[in-house]
Each structure stands twice: as C-alpha cells, then as structure tokens.
Design an enzyme around this catalytic site. Structure first.
Site, PDB file in Angstrom:
ATOM      1  N   SER A 156     -47.122  30.590  64.290  1.00 33.05           N
ATOM      2  CA  SER A 156     -47.907  29.445  63.835  1.00 33.05           C
ATOM      3  C   SER A 156     -47.187  28.185  64.267  1.00 33.05           C
ATOM      4  CB  SER A 156     -48.018  29.494  62.303  1.00 33.05           C
ATOM      5  OG  SER A 156     -48.486  28.272  61.765  1.00 33.05           O
ATOM      6  N   TYR A 169     -44.284  30.579  53.815  1.00 32.42           N
ATOM      7  CA  TYR A 169     -45.022  30.807  55.063  1.00 32.42           C
ATOM      8  C   TYR A 169     -44.245  30.232  56.250  1.00 32.42           C
ATOM      9  CZ  TYR A 169     -49.060  30.780  58.261  1.00 32.42           C
ATOM     10  OH  TYR A 169     -49.908  30.973  59.323  1.00 32.42           O
TER      11      TYR A 169
END
Length: 277
Positions: A156, A169
C-alpha cells in the site's frame, strides 16, 4: 495471439472479490490459469462484511468465462497448512506455479493506544504474516518449476508513508515492503523476481464502509460515499477520488509478465501521485 502470461499458473490469495478477483480475471485474460484462495468468512476485528463462498464461486465463473482453468479453495492465510493444501492441490491439477500474488488483507482503524491486542494481532497476522506464509508455501513450487517466476506482494502507499489512525495497518504494510526486499535477494539465484504494488485507496468493500467514511470525515456526523470521495481526493494528486481494482491488476500483470523480466526488489506505487503530495 498469445497472452502476456500465456501458459503460466498464478496463485492468488484473497481472490473472492475486490482486488483479488480483479487480479485473477486480468491474469486469466492474458493466458494464465489460476489457483484462487479466500477465507470466505468474517474477520472479527473489521467493520465490514467478509467475502462469501458465493463470491469465490463468482470469481471461478469469471475466470472460466475467459477460457482459463481455475482451482479454488477456502483457505486462511493465518493457517499455513490450509494454504499449503490448497496450493498443492492446485499445482497437482494445473501442473506448475509461476506467479504468486499475495493479496489477502484487512483494514481496521483506531488511535494506536486504543487498539486492542486482538485488533493489532489480527492485522499483523493477516496482512504481514499471511503474506510470509503465502510465500513460504509457494517458494518450493516456484523453485521446482525451474525457469524463474514472479512474486507480487500487495502492500500500500501506507507501506511507504504514515497515516494517522491506522498504525497497525501501516506497520504491516511497511513490513511487506521489507519482506519483499529480502525475498528478492534470496530468490534471485532462482530467477524468481519479487516486487510489491503499493496502491492508494482502491474502490473495494475494504474502504467503502462506514468505518472508513468516519475516519476520513471525522467532522461529518453521518458521512456518505460522496463525502468520503471528496476527503479521499484531497490525499491524491490527480483529480480522482480513488483508483479502481483494474489499475492495480494492470500493474500486477506487468510485473508478472516478461515485460518486467529484470525488475525485482521494487515497490511500485499505483497512487495517482499521493506520495508526492
């Protein structure tokens, strides 16, 4: 005319819907057969519905519609043996393994000091350790094939920068980038390339839910998809709200193909300029 990954076999986790389904269909369109796995169940610490067996069945139908073979199974990236069994069955049926797309992942949010042990642990176990387990069971097959391969780990932009409210995350996705770099070194003698794709917000159920709307729009009592779109677009350089799954899938296809034959150890942003803001 041969496709860009014609005759290859790809192992894809989190393939029941969203990005994983898109990757499976795109690779199949270009000639790959698919080994697809997904948990197909709820994850307790997330605020959105998990994929279902019907979702996975739809992925199977979409791959078969473009004329490719697919072996699908319900498997949990937190369970090495379920992953290994699913992959071994797929390789036995399809004959080889050339491409790995470690895509399975979850998203939740909260201030770092308020995250529960379970929320932190589940995030790391799925989004980082699950990627490692996927590679662990796949690497022997890639090496045994004998003519190289491509491993694509889905990270990401949060693997390359920080975001408030999602420290677990961010930590997991940074870890995926570090894992990629080490695997690229370890697997180079076998001509197996390893890279990450690093998308910004992608229009999938993982971000299109009330929890994410509130994270991006904390001053709006009942934020809508449109409110979220406006807030999301403020984090992206190009004039869009988010990218689509196909944008990530096209990058996965490129990295899996011979067009990227000398690209390894790279974190490839599909971020519409988010990292330069």
């Amino acid at each position: 005319m041969a496709g860009r990954v014609d005759g290859k076999v790809a192992f894809i986790t989190g393939a029941a819907r969203g990005q994983g389904r898109s990757h499976a269909v795109r690779l199949a369109e270009e000639g790959a057969d698919i080994i697809a796995v997904d948990l197909c169940a709820e994850v307790e610490t997330t605020d959105y519905a998990g994929a279902t067996p019907d979702d996975l069945a739809e992925t199977v139908a979409m791959v078969e519609k473009v004329g490719r073979r697919i072996v699908a199974a319900e498997a949990d990236v937190r369970d090495t043996e379920s992953l290994r069994a699913a992959l071994d069955r797929g390789v036995a049926e399809l004959g080889r393994l050339d491409i790995v797309v470690a895509n399975a992942g979850i998203l939740s949010n909260g201030p770092s000091h308020e995250l529960t042990e379970q929320t932190w642990g589940e995030m790391i176990d799925i989004n980082l350790s699950g990627v490692w387990r996927t590679c662990k069971v796949a690497i022997p097959h890639l090496v045994a094939t004998g003519d190289g391969g491509s491993v694509i780990l889905v990270s990401s932009v949060a693997g390359l920068r920080s975001y408030s409210g999602v420290s677990h995350y961010v930590s997991a996705k940074h870890g995926v980038v570090g894992l990629m770099k080490t695997l690229a070194q370890e697997l180079a003698p076998h001509r197996v390339r390893v890279n990450t794709v690093n998308p910004t917000q992608v229009d999938t159920p993982m971000i299109q839910n009330e929890s994410m709307y509130h994270l991006f729009c904390p001053d709006i009592p009942n934020p809508t998809r449109e409110d979220f779109g406006k807030a999301s677009s403020d984090t992206i350089l190009l004039p869009i709200d988010w990218v689509e799954s196909i944008d990530v899938s096209n990058a996965v296809l490129f990295l899996a193909s011979e067009e990227a034959r000398y690209i390894t150890g790279v974190a490839l942003p599909i971020d519409a300029g988010a990292l330069v803001l």
